[in-house]
Design an enzyme around this catalytic site. Sequence first.
Site, mmCIF file in Angstrom:
data_model
loop_
_atom_site.group_PDB
_atom_site.id
_atom_site.type_symbol
_atom_site.label_atom_id
_atom_site.label_comp_id
_atom_site.label_asym_id
_atom_site.label_seq_id
_atom_site.Cartn_x
_atom_site.Cartn_y
_atom_site.Cartn_z
ATOM 1 N N LYS A 131 -7.968 -3.909 -4.523
ATOM 2 C CA LYS A 131 -7.000 -2.905 -4.991
ATOM 3 C C LYS A 131 -5.868 -3.628 -5.714
ATOM 4 C CE LYS A 131 -4.175 -0.435 -2.179
ATOM 5 N NZ LYS A 131 -2.821 -0.806 -2.654
ATOM 6 N N GLU A 190 0.129 7.528 -4.714
ATOM 7 C CA GLU A 190 1.017 7.501 -3.541
ATOM 8 C C GLU A 190 2.325 8.227 -3.811
ATOM 9 O OE1 GLU A 190 1.300 3.727 -1.556
ATOM 10 O OE2 GLU A 190 2.950 4.401 -0.267
HETATM 11 O O1 KIV Z 1 -1.336 -1.242 2.041
HETATM 12 C C1 KIV Z 1 -1.794 -0.119 2.283
HETATM 13 O O2 KIV Z 1 -2.164 0.173 3.414
HETATM 14 C C2 KIV Z 1 -1.881 0.810 1.150
HETATM 15 C C3 KIV Z 1 -2.103 2.247 1.314
HETATM 16 C C4 KIV Z 1 -2.572 2.949 0.121
HETATM 17 C C5 KIV Z 1 -2.303 2.901 2.558
HETATM 18 O O3 KIV Z 1 -1.759 0.381 0.049
#
Ligand code: KIV
Length: 279
Positions: free
Chosen positions: A113, A183
Amino acid sequence: MSKKSVSIFQKLKNNSEKIAMLTAYDYSTAQVLDEAEIDAILVGDSLAMVALGHENTYNITLEEMLIFVRAVARGAKNTFVVGDMPFMSYNLSVEQGLKNASEMIKAGANAVKLEGCSEHIIELTRRCVECGIPVLAHLGLTPQLLNTIGGYKIQAKTAETTELILESAKKLQQAGAFAVVLELLPAESAEYITNNLTIPTIGIGAGVGCDGQIVVTDDIMGKFTDFAPKFVKRFANLHDVVLEGARSYSKEVKEREFPSKNESFELSEGEKEKLYANK
Ligand code: KIV
């Protein structure tokens, strides 16, 4: 059952089925989420706050994240695992980002991510995907940019800023991101963005109109109780369960009830007498 692949995200969106994602930071939590058939697990950099007690997510290194990713990957036998790239582990250059994303994959993550949508992130997304590293994008409130955003503020509060986020999401979609986390957005803004993308949106504090949801497991299970954002619903109260268990344990130890014979091992016949024979 075999390990789920990145294709489940698009398949669920195309079938209008919601995607349920949760975070995990350790082996045993990953095992439970795997058994619960959660669609995908994120080893989020939120672990800096939730598991390590830091004030924000800045103070976790790639090396530290990799320890947690390895543990989760071992527990998530069938579940798709996303590794969150920590602060500044992918921002210096595309080469740095690619190298570190590959470390996540070698540690057992199935995707990474990346927060934000600068030209650099778009290029990095493209290069990761080219190299076989699926990318989950993250827009709206991006905690790694907290100092520039100026705190945990709701994003896309106007039609204009909603369009800007949609534009960013489209660029990331075009670059090959398989889904995008949204978010802290008003529900209507997130729904509008969702309806204008072909890839799924995964909301956190972004209403029911997203294609899926993600929350921090320790928040919704009531284990992390330092603070609870408005979007957190409690599905269990692990804090009270663990508190009660710890108190009962302490009481039984002090009252010599634990360990009982059931939890102890005994010497074989005659050996105890030998121990005390010369005393
Ligand atoms: O670090 C994290 O847990 C996130 C979220 C989207 C829950 O980035």
